[in-house]
Design a protein around this motif. Structure first.
Motif, PDB file in Angstrom:
ATOM      1  N   PHE A 336      40.977  27.932  16.471  1.00 21.83           N
ATOM      2  CA  PHE A 336      42.101  28.191  17.565  1.00 21.83           C
ATOM      3  C   PHE A 336      42.867  29.536  16.582  1.00 21.83           C
ATOM      4  N   MET A 337      43.106  29.331  15.460  1.00 24.65           N
ATOM      5  CA  MET A 337      43.717  30.513  14.670  1.00 24.65           C
ATOM      6  C   MET A 337      43.057  31.680  14.528  1.00 24.65           C
ATOM      7  N   ILE A 338      41.818  31.735  14.494  1.00 27.43           N
ATOM      8  CA  ILE A 338      41.033  32.865  14.602  1.00 27.43           C
ATOM      9  C   ILE A 338      40.821  33.477  16.146  1.00 27.43           C
ATOM     10  N   LEU A 339      40.905  32.489  17.228  1.00 27.76           N
ATOM     11  CA  LEU A 339      40.894  33.022  18.340  1.00 27.76           C
ATOM     12  C   LEU A 339      42.250  33.669  18.739  1.00 27.76           C
ATOM     13  N   LEU A 340      43.211  33.093  18.420  1.00 29.83           N
ATOM     14  CA  LEU A 340      44.640  33.724  18.497  1.00 29.83           C
ATOM     15  C   LEU A 340      44.781  34.959  17.707  1.00 29.83           C
ATOM     16  N   SER A 341      44.228  35.201  16.647  1.00 27.55           N
ATOM     17  CA  SER A 341      44.188  36.263  15.813  1.00 27.55           C
ATOM     18  C   SER A 341      43.428  37.498  16.523  1.00 27.55           C
ATOM     19  N   VAL A 342      42.248  36.966  17.217  1.00 26.45           N
ATOM     20  CA  VAL A 342      41.583  38.120  17.865  1.00 26.45           C
ATOM     21  C   VAL A 342      42.379  38.666  18.997  1.00 26.45           C
ATOM     22  N   VAL A 343      42.966  37.651  19.838  1.00 28.83           N
ATOM     23  CA  VAL A 343      43.533  38.087  20.982  1.00 28.83           C
ATOM     24  C   VAL A 343      44.701  38.915  20.645  1.00 28.83           C
ATOM     25  N   MET A 344      45.371  38.758  19.531  1.00 34.15           N
ATOM     26  CA  MET A 344      46.440  39.444  19.111  1.00 34.15           C
ATOM     27  C   MET A 344      46.017  40.957  18.867  1.00 34.15           C
ATOM     28  N   PHE A 345      44.860  41.104  18.075  1.00 36.90           N
ATOM     29  CA  PHE A 345      44.331  42.384  17.868  1.00 36.90           C
ATOM     30  C   PHE A 345      43.858  43.133  19.049  1.00 36.90           C
ATOM     31  N   CYS A 346      43.288  42.379  20.117  1.00 41.26           N
ATOM     32  CA  CYS A 346      42.706  43.049  21.219  1.00 41.26           C
ATOM     33  C   CYS A 346      44.063  43.556  21.907  1.00 41.26           C
ATOM     34  N   PHE A 347      45.093  42.665  21.993  1.00 40.65           N
ATOM     35  CA  PHE A 347      46.310  43.365  22.703  1.00 40.65           C
ATOM     36  C   PHE A 347      46.924  44.437  21.926  1.00 40.65           C
ATOM     37  N   GLN A 348      46.740  44.358  20.683  1.00 42.49           N
ATOM     38  CA  GLN A 348      47.093  45.753  19.824  1.00 42.49           C
ATOM     39  C   GLN A 348      46.471  47.089  20.082  1.00 42.49           C
ATOM     40  N   VAL A 349      44.948  46.647  20.302  1.00 45.75           N
ATOM     41  CA  VAL A 349      44.178  47.972  20.440  1.00 45.75           C
ATOM     42  C   VAL A 349      44.476  48.333  21.762  1.00 45.75           C
ATOM     43  N   TYR A 350      44.454  47.430  22.892  1.00 51.86           N
ATOM     44  CA  TYR A 350      44.853  47.980  24.328  1.00 51.86           C
ATOM     45  C   TYR A 350      46.006  48.821  24.465  1.00 51.86           C
ATOM     46  N   TYR A 351      47.166  48.138  23.540  1.00 49.30           N
ATOM     47  CA  TYR A 351      48.490  48.868  23.653  1.00 49.30           C
ATOM     48  C   TYR A 351      48.272  50.159  22.901  1.00 49.30           C
ATOM     49  N   ASN A 352      47.632  50.391  21.962  1.00 47.59           N
ATOM     50  CA  ASN A 352      47.561  51.537  21.167  1.00 47.59           C
ATOM     51  C   ASN A 352      46.806  52.509  22.032  1.00 47.59           C
ATOM     52  N   ILE A 353      45.914  52.192  22.541  1.00 49.63           N
ATOM     53  CA  ILE A 353      45.083  53.040  23.735  1.00 49.63           C
ATOM     54  C   ILE A 353      46.048  53.709  24.803  1.00 49.63           C
ATOM     55  N   ARG A 354      46.794  52.914  25.308  1.00 48.18           N
ATOM     56  CA  ARG A 354      47.661  53.045  26.254  1.00 48.18           C
ATOM     57  C   ARG A 354      48.715  54.170  25.709  1.00 48.18           C
ATOM     58  N   LYS A 355      49.267  53.633  24.572  1.00 42.83           N
ATOM     59  CA  LYS A 355      50.227  54.596  24.106  1.00 42.83           C
ATOM     60  C   LYS A 355      49.895  55.958  23.351  1.00 42.83           C
ATOM     61  N   ASN A 356      48.459  56.048  23.060  1.00 43.87           N
ATOM     62  CA  ASN A 356      48.088  57.463  22.609  1.00 43.87           C
ATOM     63  C   ASN A 356      46.850  57.947  23.284  1.00 43.87           C
ATOM     64  N   ARG A 357      46.810  57.600  24.622  1.00 44.24           N
ATOM     65  CA  ARG A 357      45.727  58.107  25.492  1.00 44.24           C
ATOM     66  C   ARG A 357      45.503  59.375  25.642  1.00 44.24           C
ATOM     67  N   LYS A 358      46.478  60.280  25.580  1.00 44.33           N
ATOM     68  CA  LYS A 358      46.432  61.768  25.367  1.00 44.33           C
ATOM     69  C   LYS A 358      45.521  62.179  24.246  1.00 44.33           C
ATOM     70  N   LYS A 359      45.832  61.705  23.288  1.00 49.48           N
ATOM     71  CA  LYS A 359      45.213  61.776  21.742  1.00 49.48           C
ATOM     72  C   LYS A 359      43.760  61.546  22.043  1.00 49.48           C
ATOM     73  N   TYR A 360      43.488  60.367  22.331  1.00 49.64           N
ATOM     74  CA  TYR A 360      42.113  60.060  22.639  1.00 49.64           C
ATOM     75  C   TYR A 360      41.311  60.771  23.533  1.00 49.64           C
ATOM     76  N   GLY A 361      42.229  61.276  24.487  1.00 52.09           N
ATOM     77  CA  GLY A 361      41.640  62.355  25.550  1.00 52.09           C
ATOM     78  C   GLY A 361      41.120  63.808  24.734  1.00 52.09           C
ATOM     79  N   ILE A 362      41.963  64.266  23.838  1.00 51.85           N
ATOM     80  CA  ILE A 362      41.721  65.579  23.474  1.00 51.85           C
ATOM     81  C   ILE A 362      40.676  65.064  22.409  1.00 51.85           C
TER      82      ILE A 362
END
Length: 449
Positions: A336-362
Protein backbone atom coordinates in the motif's frame (compact mmCIF):
# COMPACT_ATOMS: atom_id res chain seq x y z
CA UNK A 1 21.53 16.15 -23.08
CA UNK A 2 23.50 16.11 -19.86
CA UNK A 3 22.82 19.79 -19.26
CA UNK A 4 19.08 19.20 -19.76
CA UNK A 5 19.08 16.33 -17.27
CA UNK A 6 21.06 18.38 -14.77
CA UNK A 7 18.68 21.32 -15.20
CA UNK A 8 15.64 19.05 -14.67
CA UNK A 9 17.10 17.57 -11.50
CA UNK A 10 18.08 20.99 -10.20
CA UNK A 11 14.60 22.34 -10.93
CA UNK A 12 12.95 19.40 -9.18
CA UNK A 13 15.12 19.50 -6.05
CA UNK A 14 15.43 23.25 -5.52
CA UNK A 15 12.30 24.74 -7.12
CA UNK A 16 9.89 22.02 -6.00
CA UNK A 17 11.53 21.17 -2.69
CA UNK A 18 8.28 20.41 -0.84
CA UNK A 19 7.17 17.83 -3.41
CA UNK A 20 10.65 16.30 -3.51
CA UNK A 21 10.83 15.96 0.28
CA UNK A 22 7.38 14.32 0.44
CA UNK A 23 8.30 11.80 -2.27
CA UNK A 24 11.67 11.03 -0.68
CA UNK A 25 10.07 10.43 2.73
CA UNK A 26 7.26 8.36 1.19
CA UNK A 27 9.61 6.05 -0.69
CA UNK A 28 12.07 5.80 2.23
CA UNK A 29 9.39 4.62 4.61
CA UNK A 30 7.96 2.35 1.93
CA UNK A 31 11.36 0.69 1.66
CA UNK A 32 11.55 0.39 5.45
CA UNK A 33 8.19 -1.41 5.32
CA UNK A 34 9.56 -3.71 2.60
CA UNK A 35 12.63 -4.45 4.72
CA UNK A 36 10.53 -5.23 7.80
CA UNK A 37 8.30 -7.51 5.74
CA UNK A 38 11.31 -9.31 4.28
CA UNK A 39 12.93 -9.70 7.71
CA UNK A 40 9.69 -11.06 9.19
CA UNK A 41 9.30 -13.46 6.27
CA UNK A 42 12.84 -14.83 6.66
CA UNK A 43 12.42 -15.18 10.43
CA UNK A 44 9.05 -16.94 10.04
CA UNK A 45 10.52 -19.29 7.41
CA UNK A 46 13.45 -20.16 9.67
CA UNK A 47 11.13 -20.80 12.60
CA UNK A 48 8.92 -23.00 10.39
CA UNK A 49 11.92 -25.01 9.23
CA UNK A 50 13.20 -25.36 12.79
CA UNK A 51 9.77 -26.52 13.99
CA UNK A 52 9.50 -29.10 11.21
CA UNK A 53 13.01 -30.35 11.94
CA UNK A 54 12.47 -30.42 15.70
CA UNK A 55 8.91 -31.77 15.88
CA UNK A 56 8.40 -33.63 12.62
CA UNK A 57 5.04 -35.42 12.65
CA UNK A 58 5.03 -35.98 16.42
CA UNK A 59 3.25 -34.31 19.31
CA UNK A 60 5.57 -32.89 21.96
CA UNK A 61 4.51 -32.21 25.51
CA UNK A 62 6.50 -30.19 28.01
CA UNK A 63 6.15 -30.60 31.77
CA UNK A 64 5.82 -27.52 33.92
CA UNK A 65 4.62 -26.77 37.43
CA UNK A 66 2.10 -24.48 39.05
CA UNK A 67 3.55 -22.02 41.56
CA UNK A 68 6.86 -20.29 42.25
CA UNK A 69 9.78 -20.63 44.69
CA UNK A 70 7.72 -22.20 47.46
CA UNK A 71 6.57 -24.98 45.14
CA UNK A 72 10.11 -25.58 43.85
CA UNK A 73 11.48 -25.82 47.37
CA UNK A 74 8.77 -28.25 48.41
CA UNK A 75 9.17 -30.49 45.34
CA UNK A 76 12.97 -30.44 45.77
CA UNK A 77 12.83 -31.56 49.39
CA UNK A 78 13.56 -35.12 50.52
CA UNK A 79 9.89 -35.55 51.32
CA UNK A 80 9.09 -35.66 47.60
CA UNK A 81 12.21 -37.45 46.43
CA UNK A 82 10.65 -40.93 46.23
CA UNK A 83 7.58 -39.57 44.47
CA UNK A 84 9.76 -37.83 41.91
CA UNK A 85 11.71 -41.03 41.28
CA UNK A 86 8.55 -43.12 40.90
CA UNK A 87 7.06 -40.63 38.47
CA UNK A 88 10.31 -40.50 36.50
CA UNK A 89 10.52 -44.31 36.33
CA UNK A 90 6.89 -44.53 35.20
CA UNK A 91 7.44 -41.96 32.47
CA UNK A 92 10.58 -43.72 31.22
CA UNK A 93 9.01 -47.17 31.03
CA UNK A 94 5.72 -46.18 29.38
CA UNK A 95 5.08 -47.83 26.01
CA UNK A 96 2.60 -45.14 24.95
CA UNK A 97 5.17 -42.40 24.48
CA UNK A 98 8.91 -41.64 24.54
CA UNK A 99 10.40 -39.73 27.45
CA UNK A 100 13.28 -37.46 26.44
CA UNK A 101 15.22 -35.80 29.23
CA UNK A 102 18.08 -34.12 27.38
CA UNK A 103 18.86 -30.58 28.44
CA UNK A 104 21.57 -27.91 28.40
CA UNK A 105 23.14 -26.84 31.69
CA UNK A 106 26.54 -26.14 33.23
CA UNK A 107 29.33 -28.44 34.37
CA UNK A 108 31.15 -27.17 37.45
CA UNK A 109 34.74 -27.96 38.39
CA UNK A 110 35.93 -27.33 41.94
CA UNK A 111 37.30 -29.17 44.96
CA UNK A 112 35.49 -28.37 48.20
CA UNK A 113 37.94 -30.52 50.18
CA UNK A 114 41.06 -28.69 49.02
CA UNK A 115 41.40 -25.10 50.20
CA UNK A 116 44.39 -24.65 47.87
CA UNK A 117 42.37 -25.59 44.78
CA UNK A 118 42.50 -22.67 42.30
CA UNK A 119 42.36 -21.82 38.64
CA UNK A 120 45.78 -23.41 38.21
CA UNK A 121 44.16 -26.76 38.99
CA UNK A 122 41.32 -26.40 36.48
CA UNK A 123 41.21 -29.00 33.70
CA UNK A 124 42.37 -27.69 30.29
CA UNK A 125 39.68 -25.74 28.41
CA UNK A 126 39.20 -22.94 25.88
CA UNK A 127 37.63 -19.68 26.99
CA UNK A 128 34.89 -20.02 24.36
CA UNK A 129 33.72 -23.14 26.20
CA UNK A 130 32.90 -21.10 29.30
CA UNK A 131 29.27 -20.79 30.30
CA UNK A 132 27.86 -17.48 29.07
CA UNK A 133 30.66 -16.88 26.54
CA UNK A 134 28.32 -16.15 23.59
CA UNK A 135 26.20 -13.77 25.66
CA UNK A 136 29.23 -11.92 27.01
CA UNK A 137 28.46 -13.14 30.55
CA UNK A 138 31.44 -15.47 30.99
CA UNK A 139 33.09 -13.04 33.42
CA UNK A 140 30.06 -13.33 35.67
CA UNK A 141 30.76 -17.04 36.13
CA UNK A 142 34.53 -16.72 36.46
CA UNK A 143 36.07 -17.24 39.88
CA UNK A 144 39.46 -18.36 41.13
CA UNK A 145 38.25 -21.60 42.63
CA UNK A 146 35.35 -22.66 40.38
CA UNK A 147 35.09 -23.30 36.64
CA UNK A 148 31.80 -23.23 34.71
CA UNK A 149 31.75 -25.02 31.34
CA UNK A 150 28.89 -25.66 28.94
CA UNK A 151 27.38 -29.12 29.17
CA UNK A 152 24.53 -31.26 27.85
CA UNK A 153 22.88 -33.91 30.00
CA UNK A 154 21.78 -36.50 27.46
CA UNK A 155 19.12 -39.20 27.54
CA UNK A 156 19.68 -42.57 25.89
CA UNK A 157 18.01 -41.39 22.66
CA UNK A 158 20.57 -38.63 22.12
CA UNK A 159 22.60 -40.62 19.60
CA UNK A 160 19.48 -40.78 17.38
CA UNK A 161 19.50 -37.01 16.93
CA UNK A 162 19.61 -36.37 13.20
CA UNK A 163 22.44 -33.84 13.21
CA UNK A 164 24.65 -35.26 15.95
CA UNK A 165 27.51 -37.40 14.65
CA UNK A 166 30.72 -38.79 16.07
CA UNK A 167 34.04 -37.99 14.44
CA UNK A 168 35.84 -40.53 16.63
CA UNK A 169 35.20 -42.76 19.63
CA UNK A 170 31.96 -44.44 20.64
CA UNK A 171 28.48 -43.60 21.86
CA UNK A 172 27.19 -44.15 25.38
CA UNK A 173 26.22 -47.72 26.19
CA UNK A 174 23.14 -48.73 28.20
CA UNK A 175 25.34 -49.29 31.26
CA UNK A 176 26.66 -45.73 31.01
CA UNK A 177 23.24 -44.41 32.05
CA UNK A 178 23.32 -46.34 35.34
CA UNK A 179 25.40 -45.57 38.43
CA UNK A 180 25.77 -48.72 40.50
CA UNK A 181 27.85 -47.34 43.37
CA UNK A 182 28.18 -43.95 45.10
CA UNK A 183 31.94 -44.42 45.47
CA UNK A 184 34.47 -43.17 42.91
CA UNK A 185 31.86 -42.37 40.29
CA UNK A 186 33.19 -42.23 36.74
CA UNK A 187 30.93 -41.06 33.93
CA UNK A 188 31.75 -41.14 30.21
CA UNK A 189 31.84 -37.83 28.36
CA UNK A 190 31.59 -36.90 24.68
CA UNK A 191 33.35 -33.68 23.78
CA UNK A 192 32.57 -31.09 21.11
CA UNK A 193 35.05 -30.38 18.33
CA UNK A 194 36.59 -27.43 20.25
CA UNK A 195 38.16 -29.93 22.69
CA UNK A 196 39.80 -32.09 20.01
CA UNK A 197 43.24 -30.56 20.31
CA UNK A 198 43.11 -30.59 24.14
CA UNK A 199 42.03 -34.14 25.04
CA UNK A 200 42.37 -37.65 23.72
CA UNK A 201 40.07 -40.64 24.09
CA UNK A 202 40.73 -42.23 27.46
CA UNK A 203 41.74 -39.01 29.22
CA UNK A 204 40.27 -38.39 32.67
CA UNK A 205 38.85 -35.06 33.83
CA UNK A 206 38.73 -34.77 37.62
CA UNK A 207 36.64 -32.73 40.07
CA UNK A 208 33.54 -32.50 37.84
CA UNK A 209 30.24 -31.63 39.48
CA UNK A 210 27.23 -32.29 37.22
CA UNK A 211 24.93 -30.16 39.42
CA UNK A 212 25.91 -32.40 42.34
CA UNK A 213 27.82 -31.70 45.52
CA UNK A 214 29.79 -34.91 45.11
CA UNK A 215 32.73 -34.73 42.69
CA UNK A 216 32.97 -37.29 39.91
CA UNK A 217 35.50 -38.17 37.24
CA UNK A 218 34.75 -37.81 33.52
CA UNK A 219 36.29 -40.27 31.07
CA UNK A 220 36.57 -39.11 27.45
CA UNK A 221 35.04 -41.71 25.08
CA UNK A 222 34.65 -39.70 21.87
CA UNK A 223 34.41 -36.44 19.96
CA UNK A 224 31.56 -35.00 17.92
CA UNK A 225 31.77 -33.75 14.35
CA UNK A 226 32.21 -30.02 13.99
CA UNK A 227 28.90 -28.11 13.98
CA UNK A 228 26.86 -31.03 15.25
CA UNK A 229 23.67 -29.65 16.75
CA UNK A 230 20.31 -30.56 18.23
CA UNK A 231 17.18 -28.78 19.44
CA UNK A 232 16.97 -28.74 23.22
CA UNK A 233 13.81 -29.07 25.27
CA UNK A 234 13.10 -25.37 24.80
CA UNK A 235 13.32 -25.90 21.02
CA UNK A 236 16.52 -23.83 20.90
CA UNK A 237 19.15 -24.88 18.36
CA UNK A 238 22.31 -25.82 20.25
CA UNK A 239 25.57 -26.16 18.30
CA UNK A 240 27.69 -28.63 20.26
CA UNK A 241 31.24 -27.58 19.31
CA UNK A 242 31.96 -26.17 22.78
CA UNK A 243 29.95 -28.60 24.92
CA UNK A 244 30.62 -31.55 27.15
CA UNK A 245 27.95 -34.26 26.83
CA UNK A 246 27.38 -36.68 29.69
CA UNK A 247 24.59 -39.23 30.28
CA UNK A 248 21.63 -38.15 32.41
CA UNK A 249 22.14 -41.14 34.62
CA UNK A 250 19.88 -43.24 36.87
CA UNK A 251 20.79 -44.58 40.32
CA UNK A 252 21.00 -48.35 40.71
CA UNK A 253 22.29 -48.64 44.27
CA UNK A 254 20.74 -48.45 47.72
CA UNK A 255 20.47 -44.71 48.26
CA UNK A 256 18.73 -44.75 51.65
CA UNK A 257 21.24 -44.29 54.47
CA UNK A 258 21.08 -45.74 57.97
CA UNK A 259 19.46 -42.59 59.36
CA UNK A 260 16.78 -42.82 56.60
CA UNK A 261 18.21 -39.81 54.79
CA UNK A 262 19.21 -39.99 51.15
CA UNK A 263 22.72 -40.36 49.78
CA UNK A 264 23.83 -36.99 48.35
CA UNK A 265 24.52 -38.02 44.75
CA UNK A 266 21.08 -39.61 44.48
CA UNK A 267 19.43 -36.60 46.09
CA UNK A 268 21.16 -34.18 43.71
CA UNK A 269 20.57 -36.34 40.65
CA UNK A 270 16.85 -36.80 41.23
CA UNK A 271 15.92 -33.15 41.39
CA UNK A 272 12.85 -31.98 39.53
CA UNK A 273 14.81 -30.05 36.92
CA UNK A 274 17.08 -32.96 35.93
CA UNK A 275 14.33 -35.56 35.75
CA UNK A 276 10.98 -33.81 35.19
CA UNK A 277 10.94 -30.11 34.31
CA UNK A 278 13.58 -30.29 31.58
CA UNK A 279 11.96 -33.29 29.89
CA UNK A 280 9.78 -33.77 26.85
CA UNK A 281 7.08 -36.35 26.30
CA UNK A 282 6.95 -37.37 22.62
CA UNK A 283 4.10 -39.34 21.09
CA UNK A 284 2.28 -39.84 17.81
CA UNK A 285 -0.50 -37.40 17.01
CA UNK A 286 -3.03 -40.21 17.38
CA UNK A 287 -1.90 -40.91 20.96
CA UNK A 288 -1.78 -37.28 22.07
CA UNK A 289 -4.99 -37.35 24.11
CA UNK A 290 -4.23 -40.77 25.61
CA UNK A 291 -0.74 -39.59 26.57
CA UNK A 292 -2.13 -36.57 28.36
CA UNK A 293 -4.63 -38.72 30.27
CA UNK A 294 -1.95 -41.21 31.30
CA UNK A 295 0.37 -38.43 32.48
CA UNK A 296 -2.24 -36.93 34.78
CA UNK A 297 -3.05 -40.40 36.10
CA UNK A 298 0.64 -40.83 36.96
CA UNK A 299 0.59 -37.48 38.76
CA UNK A 300 -2.44 -38.53 40.74
CA UNK A 301 -0.89 -41.90 41.65
CA UNK A 302 2.24 -40.16 42.95
CA UNK A 303 0.40 -37.23 44.57
CA UNK A 304 2.32 -34.68 42.52
CA UNK A 305 -0.53 -32.35 41.72
CA UNK A 306 1.73 -29.34 41.18
CA UNK A 307 2.83 -30.48 37.72
CA UNK A 308 0.96 -29.85 34.49
CA UNK A 309 1.39 -30.64 30.81
CA UNK A 310 1.77 -28.16 27.96
CA UNK A 311 1.16 -29.16 24.36
CA UNK A 312 4.32 -27.63 22.92
CA UNK A 313 3.48 -28.58 19.31
CA UNK A 314 0.11 -26.83 19.45
CA UNK A 315 1.72 -23.77 21.01
CA UNK A 316 4.34 -23.68 18.25
CA UNK A 317 1.63 -23.91 15.60
CA UNK A 318 -0.12 -20.92 17.11
CA UNK A 319 3.18 -19.06 17.30
CA UNK A 320 3.97 -19.80 13.64
CA UNK A 321 0.46 -18.77 12.63
CA UNK A 322 0.98 -15.47 14.45
CA UNK A 323 4.28 -14.91 12.62
CA UNK A 324 2.60 -15.64 9.30
CA UNK A 325 -0.22 -13.18 10.02
CA UNK A 326 2.33 -10.56 11.06
CA UNK A 327 4.32 -11.04 7.84
CA UNK A 328 1.19 -10.81 5.68
CA UNK A 329 0.06 -7.65 7.49
CA UNK A 330 3.46 -6.01 7.02
CA UNK A 331 3.44 -7.04 3.36
CA UNK A 332 0.03 -5.46 2.77
CA UNK A 333 1.16 -2.23 4.44
CA UNK A 334 4.39 -2.21 2.40
CA UNK A 335 2.52 -2.72 -0.91
CA UNK A 336 0.00 0.00 0.00
CA UNK A 337 2.79 2.45 0.88
CA UNK A 338 4.65 1.75 -2.36
CA UNK A 339 1.49 2.15 -4.46
CA UNK A 340 0.66 5.40 -2.67
CA UNK A 341 4.20 6.68 -3.31
CA UNK A 342 3.98 5.72 -6.98
CA UNK A 343 0.62 7.50 -7.34
CA UNK A 344 2.15 10.60 -5.72
CA UNK A 345 5.06 10.46 -8.16
CA UNK A 346 2.75 10.03 -11.16
CA UNK A 347 0.68 13.03 -10.08
CA UNK A 348 3.78 15.19 -9.71
CA UNK A 349 5.04 14.04 -13.15
CA UNK A 350 1.69 14.92 -14.73
CA UNK A 351 1.61 18.27 -12.92
CA UNK A 352 5.21 19.00 -13.94
CA UNK A 353 4.47 18.27 -17.60
CA UNK A 354 1.33 20.43 -17.53
CA UNK A 355 3.17 23.28 -15.85
CA UNK A 356 6.26 23.13 -18.10
CA UNK A 357 4.66 21.96 -21.35
CA UNK A 358 6.15 24.83 -23.34
CA UNK A 359 9.64 23.83 -22.23
CA UNK A 360 9.06 20.22 -23.31
CA UNK A 361 7.63 21.49 -26.63
CA UNK A 362 10.81 23.47 -27.26
CA UNK A 363 12.87 20.35 -26.44
CA UNK A 364 10.95 18.44 -29.11
CA UNK A 365 11.28 21.25 -31.73
CA UNK A 366 15.03 21.23 -31.09
CA UNK A 367 15.14 17.56 -32.04
CA UNK A 368 15.06 15.66 -28.74
CA UNK A 369 14.08 12.05 -29.41
CA UNK A 370 11.65 9.82 -27.51
CA UNK A 371 14.62 7.79 -26.30
CA UNK A 372 16.20 10.91 -24.84
CA UNK A 373 12.89 11.91 -23.22
CA UNK A 374 12.74 8.42 -21.72
CA UNK A 375 16.24 8.91 -20.28
CA UNK A 376 15.11 12.26 -18.87
CA UNK A 377 12.16 10.59 -17.11
CA UNK A 378 14.47 7.88 -15.76
CA UNK A 379 16.78 10.58 -14.37
CA UNK A 380 13.84 12.12 -12.50
CA UNK A 381 12.87 8.76 -10.99
CA UNK A 382 16.47 7.87 -10.10
CA UNK A 383 16.90 11.19 -8.33
CA UNK A 384 13.99 10.30 -6.05
CA UNK A 385 15.30 6.79 -5.36
CA UNK A 386 18.90 7.85 -4.75
CA UNK A 387 17.83 10.46 -2.22
CA UNK A 388 15.36 7.98 -0.68
CA UNK A 389 18.14 5.40 -0.32
CA UNK A 390 20.35 7.99 1.35
CA UNK A 391 17.60 8.78 3.85
CA UNK A 392 16.99 5.04 4.34
CA UNK A 393 20.67 4.49 5.09
CA UNK A 394 20.69 7.33 7.63
CA UNK A 395 17.54 6.02 9.32
CA UNK A 396 18.93 2.48 9.35
CA UNK A 397 22.14 3.68 11.01
CA UNK A 398 20.27 5.70 13.65
CA UNK A 399 17.58 3.13 14.41
CA UNK A 400 19.85 0.10 14.49
CA UNK A 401 22.25 1.84 16.87
CA UNK A 402 19.54 2.00 19.49
CA UNK A 403 18.63 5.67 19.23
CA UNK A 404 14.96 4.85 18.57
CA UNK A 405 14.31 1.22 17.62
CA UNK A 406 15.64 -1.60 15.48
CA UNK A 407 13.60 -2.33 12.34
CA UNK A 408 15.88 -5.20 11.35
CA UNK A 409 18.14 -5.89 8.39
CA UNK A 410 18.85 -9.01 6.38
CA UNK A 411 21.09 -10.26 3.59
CA UNK A 412 18.44 -9.81 0.89
CA UNK A 413 17.39 -6.20 1.55
CA UNK A 414 19.72 -4.57 -0.99
CA UNK A 415 18.86 -7.07 -3.74
CA UNK A 416 15.10 -6.80 -3.23
CA UNK A 417 15.15 -3.00 -3.04
CA UNK A 418 17.31 -2.84 -6.17
CA UNK A 419 14.80 -4.96 -8.09
CA UNK A 420 11.84 -2.90 -6.82
CA UNK A 421 13.54 0.40 -7.62
CA UNK A 422 14.52 -0.81 -11.10
CA UNK A 423 10.96 -1.86 -11.92
CA UNK A 424 9.46 1.34 -10.51
CA UNK A 425 12.02 3.49 -12.37
CA UNK A 426 11.09 1.90 -15.69
CA UNK A 427 7.36 2.14 -14.95
CA UNK A 428 7.50 5.79 -13.91
CA UNK A 429 9.68 6.69 -16.90
CA UNK A 430 7.16 5.06 -19.26
CA UNK A 431 4.35 6.90 -17.47
CA UNK A 432 6.04 10.29 -18.01
CA UNK A 433 6.78 9.45 -21.64
CA UNK A 434 3.19 8.31 -22.15
CA UNK A 435 1.84 11.61 -20.81
CA UNK A 436 4.15 13.59 -23.09
CA UNK A 437 3.14 11.59 -26.17
CA UNK A 438 -0.56 12.17 -25.43
CA UNK A 439 -0.08 15.93 -25.85
CA UNK A 440 0.47 17.18 -29.39
CA UNK A 441 3.13 19.73 -30.15
CA UNK A 442 0.67 22.61 -30.44
CA UNK A 443 -0.68 21.91 -26.98
CA UNK A 444 2.81 21.77 -25.54
CA UNK A 445 3.77 25.12 -27.06
CA UNK A 446 0.81 27.04 -25.61
CA UNK A 447 1.85 29.11 -22.62
CA UNK A 448 -1.60 29.05 -21.08
CA UNK A 449 -4.42 26.65 -21.80
Amino acid sequence: MRSIIFEEIKNFVFNRTGVAVLLIIAFSFSFIAVNITLTDFIYASNEQSAAEESYGDKTFYKITFIGEDEVINRLSSDEYKENIKKLYDSLKTSSLFDYNCTFVDSMLFYNADDAEYSSDDFPPYKKECLLGYEEGDADFYTSDGMLYLKAVYASSSFEKEQHVELSSGSWFTTEDFNVSSPDNIVLPVLLGSAYKDIYQIGDKIENAHPATNKAITLSVIGFLNENSYFYDNNNEKTILNRYMIIPNCDIRYDYVLADQSYESFFSDTYNIFHKIINARIICSNENADATSEMFYKMLNDNKLYEFSLINETSGMQQYLSGLEDQTVSCGIIAVFMILLSVVMFCFQVYYNIRKNRKKYGIYMINGITLKQLFVLMIANALTIFILSDMLLYILNFLLNNGIILDFGTNDYTIIVLFVIETLLTVFMAFFGLFKLKKMNLCTLLRENE
